[in-house]
Each structure stands twice: as structure tokens, then as C-alpha cells.
Design an enzyme around this catalytic site. Sequence first.
Site, PDB file in Angstrom:
ATOM      1  N   ASP A 138       0.756  -1.301   0.030  1.00 45.92           N
ATOM      2  CA  ASP A 138      -0.108   0.097   0.125  1.00 45.92           C
ATOM      3  C   ASP A 138       0.884   1.377   0.020  1.00 45.92           C
ATOM      4  O   ASP A 138       0.204   2.307  -0.405  1.00 45.92           O
ATOM      5  CB  ASP A 138      -0.981  -0.022   1.145  1.00 45.92           C
ATOM      6  N   GLU A 171       6.958  -6.910  -2.728  1.00 41.52           N
ATOM      7  CA  GLU A 171       5.721  -7.155  -2.582  1.00 41.52           C
ATOM      8  C   GLU A 171       5.095  -7.972  -3.423  1.00 41.52           C
ATOM      9  O   GLU A 171       5.492  -8.206  -4.644  1.00 41.52           O
ATOM     10  CB  GLU A 171       4.783  -5.870  -2.733  1.00 41.52           C
ATOM     11  N   ASP A 226       7.751 -13.011  -4.711  1.00 44.06           N
ATOM     12  CA  ASP A 226       7.751 -13.775  -3.513  1.00 44.06           C
ATOM     13  C   ASP A 226       8.774 -13.633  -2.572  1.00 44.06           C
ATOM     14  O   ASP A 226      10.211 -13.852  -2.999  1.00 44.06           O
ATOM     15  CB  ASP A 226       7.613 -15.181  -3.782  1.00 44.06           C
ATOM     16  N   ALA A 227       8.405 -12.833  -1.400  1.00 45.11           N
ATOM     17  CA  ALA A 227       9.752 -12.504  -0.487  1.00 45.11           C
ATOM     18  C   ALA A 227      10.604 -13.846  -0.076  1.00 45.11           C
ATOM     19  O   ALA A 227      11.792 -13.528   0.166  1.00 45.11           O
ATOM     20  CB  ALA A 227       9.446 -11.738   0.576  1.00 45.11           C
ATOM     21  N   ASP A 257       5.619  -6.363   6.720  1.00 44.49           N
ATOM     22  CA  ASP A 257       4.619  -5.695   6.975  1.00 44.49           C
ATOM     23  C   ASP A 257       3.534  -6.683   6.163  1.00 44.49           C
ATOM     24  O   ASP A 257       3.000  -6.295   5.093  1.00 44.49           O
ATOM     25  CB  ASP A 257       4.241  -4.409   6.400  1.00 44.49           C
ATOM     26  N   TYR A 315      -7.873  -2.713  13.563  1.00 40.74           N
ATOM     27  CA  TYR A 315      -7.584  -3.926  13.566  1.00 40.74           C
ATOM     28  C   TYR A 315      -8.404  -4.668  14.493  1.00 40.74           C
ATOM     29  O   TYR A 315      -8.967  -4.124  15.411  1.00 40.74           O
ATOM     30  CB  TYR A 315      -5.986  -3.971  13.863  1.00 40.74           C
TER      31      TYR A 315
END
Lengths: 239, 239
Positions: free
Chosen positions: B23, B43, B74-75, B93, B162
Site C-alpha cells: 500500500d 511485494e 515472493d519474498a 508488513d 484492527y
Amino acid sequence: MIAHLPLCSIPSPKTVLVVGGGDGGVLREISRHSSVEHIDICEIDKMVIDVSKKFFPELAVGFEDPRVNLHVADAIEFIRHVRKGKYDAIIVDSSDPVGPAQELVEKPFFETLARALRPGGVLCNMAESMWLHTHLIEEMISVCHETFKGSVHYAWTSVPTYPSGVIGFLLCSTEGPPVNFLNPINPIEKLDGAYHRKRELRFYNSEMHRASFALPSFLKREVRLLRDSAGPEQGTRIS
Amino acid sequence: MIAHLPLCSIPSPKTVLVVGGGDGGVLREISRHSSVEHIDICEIDKMVIDVSKKFFPELAVGFEDPRVNLHVADAIEFIRHVRKGKYDAIIVDSSDPVGPAQELVEKPFFETLARALRPGGVLCNMAESMWLHTHLIEEMISVCHETFKGSVHYAWTSVPTYPSGVIGFLLCSTEGPPVNFLNPINPIEKLDGAYHRKRELRFYNSEMHRASFALPSFLKREVRLLRDSAGPEQGTRIS
């Protein structure tokens, strides 16, 4: 938090008044303080007490403490007839300050509370959500500054079931021995009351006490605006 | 908080990796740190970025910083090919650690993160709600203790949107120059970055940084159990 923030901020609290709090939870927490000799509770609605005793015995257990004296009455009236300087601490655990409870956030009520406290006595007042009611918090802080000549601080903590997940507390002291709310002089970890060991504390501790006074920048700015308009001398009393 | 807790805990962070964060909000906050020279963001979902740019320009503005290098990947794969010791700080995150993001809370991933950090580098990992996921938090702390040889701390703050109104952060450092997360060595109030003045911080400040490490008693007890089973030496590293 609403009981321990004020009671841990003064040495050996003895006489305490609870306004509202008919579910008994605040009484249960005051019970942990073995120095306390006398607890008055002024709840306007007897049904709250009855319902809590029936459905929430873990909260209502607070009424079983022999130090508790129940007054089913309007606190506005009750507090007017209290002897000046009677209490070491007053805890206001009331409804939201709209409609019937509106008077509980107005200056005349705060003045009678201040009068009922001994010099250097402390008030802890439920004070809304910093996310939802910044303006109302500002107003309450402003009124308390005019009324309480000791110190005025705002604290907050996480309560998942409350709107926006937080609740705030307004902590005030009357003129007299200075009160440093930010660093508990009477830390809960050193209490050794009879009721203390029966139920372990799940949330409050001295670290959480100190941390609860840390304010987000947006709230600090609101408070600073207020401080600036109140003049530098008063301002130093807001954290 | 997720950006400033780690970046304010080390002097002059220069190279930062963000995992997830499509984001752009975390990038925007990293931008305030003028010492930072290079920001990689990995991301997995390009659509998150596109949607944020379209509907949340105040967050997506983070991508406009020329120091940002976007990797849509893909991290898990990305981090494997990163030079050992490349980053001063890594910020994870990501989504909730169930389903696709499950691997992001498992030991192999934490090991590759630790490898990608310089000695004394820091990781800040989103770490659930203390009200809802105590057990998962315990597990994550346990894995991080095995993996990170510097320090491991848990912090939390209020986020009304949240579940349960809070989010936690796991802060870890690798072996090397010791990191004292609890007291920011690089306080935000002293930062003077080009981007810093354009958007005033609304929430984070050094007081909130310190306060975020205060834990409720129930969580401290869980963590203490873990500490006891991990032995006294490791235990001293949990606040």
C-alpha cells in the site's frame, strides 16, 4: 486501570469514593489495596448491581468486601452532602457523557468532587476515546485545569470491547502534597493485601501505569493548543 | 510504528528492505529518515500497489521516493538471493500468518532474514494481537530467540481498525553492536529529512516508542514461561 492509576499514585489511600461502577469491577480492584479502610460507592441504578450479581459474579464479587458502603443515589446529590476533604481518592466510572450523564463532565460536578477530596487527593475519571472524542477530552481537561490546582494528566489503555478499542482516564489532584501520577509512589507489585493474592492481576502493572501516559502526537498537539491558551504555568501540568 | 520502531533504534540506517507493504504506507514513513539511501520493497501482489495508487494516494505516495526499488516477487525467494549482511533494517508488513503467509512466521524465513541483515541489524515484524493470538506470539518469540542472537522484544500499539484494536511488533537484532530497542538512539524528533516536514507525524513519537514495550501482566507471564523454558541467559533479552 481506573482503580490502580489513582490508588497507586498516592501513599496509603484510606478513604475512596466510587461514582457509578455498579457492576462491582472497580470495587474488586480497590479491594487489592490493603491500606484502604472505607469505600463508598454511589450508583444511581440498583438494577445494574442486581444484574451484575446475577450474571457477572466475577465482577460483582467486589461488593463482598466489608469495607464497601453502597449508596443507591444520584452522585450529583450525594457528593453535595459529603464532608469537605473526606476522600483520598475518587473514581468516576460512569456512562458516556451524553444525556443523563452529561452533568458528570460539567464544571459544577468537578467542583464538588474537588471539594470532597483532601488536599493532595486524587480523581480518576473515565475520559473517552482519544480516537473518537478528542474535542470532548480537550473540554474535560480544560474544566479540570480550572478546578484542580494540583496536576492534570491524561492516560489511556487498550480495551478491545470499547469503541475504537481504547479508553482514556483523566487524572487530577487537588492543591496540597504534589502527586506525580506518571511514576507510581505506591506500586501494585509491593501491595500485600488479603485480597491481592486470591486473584492475580491480568493487565495492570507499574510498567503499564507509566506507559499509559504516553500520548500520540495528534493528541499532544490538541493538548498543547489548550495548554498555550491556558498560559505557560498551567501548561506545565499537562504531560 | 512499524517503520520507526526499528529505524529509530539504530544510528543512521542506510539500507532497508520492506517485505509486503504494497500500500506504500511503510515506504512513506521510511522516507522521513534522511539517512536512508536505498529502500527495497518486495511485494508479491502488484494489484495491491495499483489499488493503493488509485484509491489511497496518501499511502501510495511512499512509492514516489526515488530511493525506493520495487520488486514484485515472493519474498521467500527474493530474500534467498540477497547478499549476506546487505540490510541495516528489515520491516515485514505482511498478511496474517495463516494460509499463504504461513511461511513468513516459520524458522527458515527468519533465518534468511537474519542472514540478510548486517551484524547489529534490526528486524521489525508485524506480530498479531496480544488479546487474540497470545500463543502465536509466544511461538514467534521462541523462533526469533533461536534465530536472532542480539535481542528480541515485543511491542504493541492501538489500531482501531484492527481486530481487538491493537497490533503487535516483534523487534529483533542480529549479533553485533547491541541494540537497545526500548530507548530510541535515533529519535524521530531530531530527524530533519526532506520529506519529514511535508507531512507531520500524527501518532508516533519517542514517548510512544518507549511506552509500546510495556506489556500487560498476562502477556508478561506467557513470555516469562517461555523465558524460563529457554534458560536464564536468553530470558534476559525479553522485556
